[in-house]
Design a protein around this motif. Sequence first.
Motif, short mmCIF file in Angstrom:
data_model
loop_
_atom_site.label_atom_id
_atom_site.label_comp_id
_atom_site.label_asym_id
_atom_site.label_seq_id
_atom_site.Cartn_x
_atom_site.Cartn_y
_atom_site.Cartn_z
N CYS A 298 44.35 43.24 36.84
CA CYS A 298 44.90 43.79 38.08
C CYS A 298 46.31 43.24 38.28
O CYS A 298 46.62 42.13 37.87
N CYS A 301 46.59 39.79 39.87
CA CYS A 301 46.18 38.68 39.00
C CYS A 301 47.31 38.34 38.01
O CYS A 301 47.77 37.20 37.93
N GLY A 336 42.17 39.39 32.85
CA GLY A 336 41.91 40.82 32.99
C GLY A 336 40.44 41.20 32.97
O GLY A 336 39.58 40.45 32.50
N ARG A 350 38.22 35.45 38.10
CA ARG A 350 36.75 35.59 38.06
C ARG A 350 36.27 36.31 36.80
O ARG A 350 35.19 36.04 36.29
N CYS A 351 37.08 37.23 36.30
CA CYS A 351 36.66 38.02 35.13
C CYS A 351 36.45 37.17 33.88
O CYS A 351 35.77 37.59 32.95
N GLY A 361 38.54 32.90 41.22
CA GLY A 361 39.32 33.64 42.22
C GLY A 361 39.54 35.07 41.78
O GLY A 361 39.51 35.37 40.58
N CYS A 362 39.74 35.92 42.76
CA CYS A 362 39.89 37.34 42.45
C CYS A 362 40.82 38.01 43.46
O CYS A 362 40.36 38.66 44.37
#
Length: 380
Positions: A298, A301, A336, A350-351, A361-362
């Motif tokens: 994103c 991120c 990502g 978080r991914c 975190g996201c």
Amino acid sequence: MIIFGNVMELNEILSVTGTDYLKMTIRLLEEADLASRIGDRSSRIALKPNLVSPSPPSYGATTHTEIVAGIITYLRKRGFGDIRIMESSWVGARTKDSMEIAGYDILCREYDVPFLDMQKEKSFIKDCAGMKLSICNAVKDVDFLINIPVLKGHCQTRMTCCLKNLKGLIPSKEKRRFHSMGLHKPIAHLAAGIRQDFIVVDNICGDPDFEDGGNPLVRNRIFAGCDPVLLDTYGCRILDLDPEDVGYLVLAAGLGVGSMDIQHARIRTLDDKGSGQEEPVPHKIVALSDAVEEVESCSACYGSLIPVLERLRSEFEETGRPWDLPALLGDKICIGQGWQGKSGRIGIGRCTRAFEYNIGGCPPEQEEIYSFLRRLIDIS
Ligand code: SF4
């Protein structure tokens, strides 16, 4: 060369430089004869600035309020009364914070214009040239859309301007999905699904590398036109980028959204300052991204990670240490949605929570990423 004229063609770009942004905007709109282009005085007109994240326009990420004020002033004077502003910030930021910090709460009060937060809007599915995309309902209630993007660099797509700015008109969930689809294709199809009737580009001080600003490059220019693909192609030229390297631009041209034929564009400069040779555009992103393995991340991120890498690199330079982060850490930094459920060594967000070293975190905050990488560097 100064060329004056009145009728604006599809292949035309009007450009003006200076520091009185409100007056410059009005001059551009008069030259383009925007009122005739809109026609019906009862048209529902939407203004779509860029309020990607909470920062003042001088930071290089958000649209200057003076441009929006100039458009409203011009339209009101000619009898257009139904004007609204529509936008949403990227995933991870609240539109309300962005609009306040960029001065849009004051603007909306002063000019008595409603602000519609697309993060609060429901959506509908539209077939956008063969791709089904989710679009905010408010778009259906617009007769004439004026796009007001900031010309900027982008750490994943190289640049962002007219086409990518439409992402502010889709829900957050769809924004995440765009990233999981690799960004370029859905951006091109979205541009086919939402018509931009007129575009005023803020090229006052957009950041040449980062969508969320931080390194503004002052150009004091505003340019306008009707073809979003042509304007983005022109934007690439200003940013010293090859438009063929911007995947969504090539795809959008292929879908018939507009033309990349800048050779046959008629660029009309409304003053004699805009035609001189400019200093080359400094791009930092390429060297920094060598340390990263990015898969469908994103913007928020990736946009948090790259400035951290820049900060670390300047710290390396100050101490005379060579900048080769992958060699030092023993691996690249992964980020990502494409890493979800996979294992690895160093992961951001978080991914990548299954990774050996991970900051959650996201998206994670920049300071958290910095502390995390600093610790890893110190123990390496
Ligand atoms: S952690 Fe994953 S989903 Fe969250 S912002 Fe980062 S890339 Fe997007």
